[in-house]
Design a protein around this motif. Structure first.
Motif: not given
Length: 209
Positions: A127-156
């Motif tokens: 769960v930590y590999l998937d959410t924090v590292l993998l999803v987190g790294s892909v999300g953090a690599a998005q443009p700064a203004g897109a971070h909330p939208a990425f997290v919202l999509g993943a959480g949804l």
């Protein structure tokens, strides 16, 4: 439109990672079949995913903002992992698997159900590999203004999946007891993961080429 792409990326990535045979999904489905504390279990799973994904994106985002080479390295690492995950899903599609949804066993109290789902969720290293590292790294690599939208999509994606799994269990249990259903699902997951991996590689190529 600029926020739609990261939202859909987060949604697809999160959904592809959580929709698989595993102890957590089996427990949610079991509770749904028995109609025991379904709302509590669903809310806990979705909240944990959202919190871990947001922490991964926020923490890695602060570091990656000053380290563009690290962004490239993480994107390449994410692409490799997604490729491996996609190929693994395609290989699973060739095997016969089913999800045990038999409703036998003693009823759980609210505290017992919460303790059980917490164990399935937080004591699983993946769960930590998937959410924090993998999803987190892909999300953090998005443009700064897109971070909330990425997290919202993943959480949804997480919320919708666990809600469907828990409250639709009586309809889903017979379906996912069939190996063919998981084969089709793994084929879709494999294709989705490989597509996301190709997207990450294209982004790296575009920024470094």
């Amino acid at each position: 439109m600029t926020q739609l792409a990261p939202l859909l990326t987060g949604f697809a990535l999160s959904l592809g990672l959580i929709v698989a045979i595993g102890a957590q999904n089996a427990f949610v489905l079991r509770q749904g079949v028995r109609r025991e504390h379904v709302g509590l279990v669903v809310a806990f799973c979705a909240a944990c995913d959202l919190a871990l994904i947001a922490a991964g994106v926020a923490g890695l985002g602060a570091v990656l903002g000053t380290a563009p080479r690290l962004v490239t390295a993480l994107s390449l690492g994410g692409a490799v992992f997604l490729g491996w995950y996609g190929i693994s899903a395609l290989r699973r599609a060739l095997r016969t698997e089913r999800l045990d949804t038999e409703p036998g066993g003693a009823a759980l109290t609210r505290a017992g159900a919460l303790a059980r789902v917490a164990g399935f969720t937080l004591l699983n290293p993946h769960v930590y590999l998937d959410t924090v590292l993998l999803v987190g790294s892909v999300g953090a690599a998005q443009p700064a203004g897109a971070h909330p939208a990425f997290v919202l999509g993943a959480g949804l994606a997480s919320l919708l999946w666990f809600t469907a799994l828990g409250f639709g269990a009586r309809f889903l249990a017979p379906l996912f007891a069939r190996p063919l259903a998981w084969r089709v699902l793994d084929l879709l997951i494999g294709a989705m993961m490989l597509t996301l991996a190709a997207g990450l590689l294209h982004r790296v190529w575009s920024t470094t080429g």
